[in-house]
Design a protein around this motif. Structure first.
Motif, PDB file in Angstrom:
ATOM      1  N   ASN A  10       0.762  -1.102   0.003  1.00 37.14           N
ATOM      2  CA  ASN A  10       0.351  -0.113  -0.163  1.00 37.14           C
ATOM      3  C   ASN A  10       1.268   0.549  -0.282  1.00 37.14           C
ATOM      4  O   ASN A  10       1.999   1.244   0.294  1.00 37.14           O
ATOM      5  N   SER A  11       0.158   2.654  -0.642  1.00 43.40           N
ATOM      6  CA  SER A  11       0.708   3.743  -0.488  1.00 43.40           C
ATOM      7  C   SER A  11       2.259   3.287  -1.132  1.00 43.40           C
ATOM      8  O   SER A  11       3.689   4.089  -0.585  1.00 43.40           O
ATOM      9  N   LEU A  12       2.911   2.339  -2.110  1.00 39.50           N
ATOM     10  CA  LEU A  12       3.827   2.779  -2.639  1.00 39.50           C
ATOM     11  C   LEU A  12       3.820   3.614  -3.451  1.00 39.50           C
ATOM     12  O   LEU A  12       3.518   5.051  -3.590  1.00 39.50           O
ATOM     13  N   LYS A  13       5.040   3.118  -3.496  1.00 37.57           N
ATOM     14  CA  LYS A  13       6.362   5.414  -3.852  1.00 37.57           C
ATOM     15  C   LYS A  13       6.897   4.926  -5.265  1.00 37.57           C
ATOM     16  O   LYS A  13       6.898   3.251  -5.181  1.00 37.57           O
ATOM     17  N   THR A  14       7.735   5.868  -6.072  1.00 43.74           N
ATOM     18  CA  THR A  14       8.197   5.422  -6.920  1.00 43.74           C
ATOM     19  C   THR A  14       9.110   4.491  -7.314  1.00 43.74           C
ATOM     20  O   THR A  14       9.995   3.656  -7.498  1.00 43.74           O
ATOM     21  N   GLU A  15      10.262   4.378  -5.431  1.00 42.08           N
ATOM     22  CA  GLU A  15      10.826   3.633  -5.016  1.00 42.08           C
ATOM     23  C   GLU A  15      10.925   2.636  -4.717  1.00 42.08           C
ATOM     24  O   GLU A  15      12.274   1.516  -4.606  1.00 42.08           O
ATOM     25  N   ASP A  16      10.155   1.978  -5.596  1.00 40.98           N
ATOM     26  CA  ASP A  16       9.182   0.667  -4.300  1.00 40.98           C
ATOM     27  C   ASP A  16       9.155   0.365  -6.559  1.00 40.98           C
ATOM     28  O   ASP A  16       9.125  -1.500  -6.028  1.00 40.98           O
ATOM     29  N   THR A  17      10.000   0.320  -6.913  1.00 45.89           N
ATOM     30  CA  THR A  17       9.975  -0.212  -8.242  1.00 45.89           C
ATOM     31  C   THR A  17      10.888  -1.144  -8.467  1.00 45.89           C
ATOM     32  O   THR A  17      12.139  -0.509  -8.184  1.00 45.89           O
ATOM     33  N   ALA A  18      10.476  -2.033  -8.727  1.00 40.87           N
ATOM     34  CA  ALA A  18      11.652  -2.962  -8.879  1.00 40.87           C
ATOM     35  C   ALA A  18      11.231  -4.889  -8.641  1.00 40.87           C
ATOM     36  O   ALA A  18       9.811  -4.859  -9.179  1.00 40.87           O
ATOM     37  N   VAL A  19      11.865  -5.681  -9.748  1.00 39.34           N
ATOM     38  CA  VAL A  19      11.067  -6.910  -9.851  1.00 39.34           C
ATOM     39  C   VAL A  19      11.531  -7.795  -8.091  1.00 39.34           C
ATOM     40  O   VAL A  19      12.893  -7.635  -7.495  1.00 39.34           O
ATOM     41  N   TYR A  20      10.253  -8.108  -8.387  1.00 39.42           N
ATOM     42  CA  TYR A  20       9.875  -8.592  -6.654  1.00 39.42           C
ATOM     43  C   TYR A  20       9.678  -9.726  -6.479  1.00 39.42           C
ATOM     44  O   TYR A  20       9.873 -10.983  -7.386  1.00 39.42           O
ATOM     45  N   TYR A  21      10.789 -10.661  -5.778  1.00 37.01           N
ATOM     46  CA  TYR A  21      11.143 -12.041  -5.952  1.00 37.01           C
ATOM     47  C   TYR A  21      10.802 -12.857  -4.819  1.00 37.01           C
ATOM     48  O   TYR A  21      11.275 -12.184  -2.970  1.00 37.01           O
ATOM     49  N   CYS A  22      10.236 -13.669  -4.690  1.00 40.50           N
ATOM     50  CA  CYS A  22       9.941 -14.894  -3.140  1.00 40.50           C
ATOM     51  C   CYS A  22      10.702 -15.698  -3.107  1.00 40.50           C
ATOM     52  O   CYS A  22      11.153 -15.776  -4.179  1.00 40.50           O
ATOM     53  N   ALA A  23      10.744 -15.858  -1.756  1.00 36.28           N
ATOM     54  CA  ALA A  23      11.661 -16.571  -1.432  1.00 36.28           C
ATOM     55  C   ALA A  23      11.838 -18.031  -0.179  1.00 36.28           C
ATOM     56  O   ALA A  23      11.099 -18.065   0.599  1.00 36.28           O
TER      57      ALA A  23
END
Length: 125
Positions: free
Chosen positions: A84-97
């Motif tokens: 929530n409340s996403l910011k431009t700096e949250d832009t990325a490839v998200y990986y689960c592990a």
């Protein structure tokens, strides 16, 4: 083997919300501590959130605390990251592990044994 497949990434405007999911195959999901990491272009992979096997213990990076929520459904072999409340700096490839370790949760990528292929999250201003 705990193959992991992420889904739910996409594009969202700053201030918006997105939920990414990670589905695990196999019968051992409930024995694995799970985590989410992200990697932006030109940056190292960084810890985002972690959750214990039973879902009762969670941990977050300071940069997402209060905005992101990690959860899991062991009946569905799935872990979620509500953003929530996403910011431009949250832009990325998200990986689960997934980790085979015995501790409740892990924050270092070296402590994880299995990784998904990643899902792109793009936040625009």
């Amino acid at each position: 083997q705990v193959p992991l497949v992420e889904s739910g990434g996409g594009w969202v405007q700053a201030g918006g919300s997105l939920r990414v999911s990670c589905a695990a195959s196999g019968r051992t999901f409930s024995r694995n501590a799970m985590g989410w990491f992200r990697q932006a272009p030109g940056k190292e992979r960084e810890f985002v959130a972690a959750i214990s096997r039973n879902g009762l213990i969670t941990s977050y990076a300071d940069s997402v605390k209060g905005r992101f929520t990690i959860s899991r459904d062991n009946a569905k072999n799935t872990v979620y990251l509500q953003m929530n409340s996403l910011k431009t700096e949250d832009t990325a490839v998200y990986y689960c592990a997934a980790s085979n370790g015995i501790d409740s949760e892990y924050r270092l990528h070296t402590e994880y044994d299995y990784w998904g292929q990643g899902t792109q999250v793009t936040v625009s201003s």
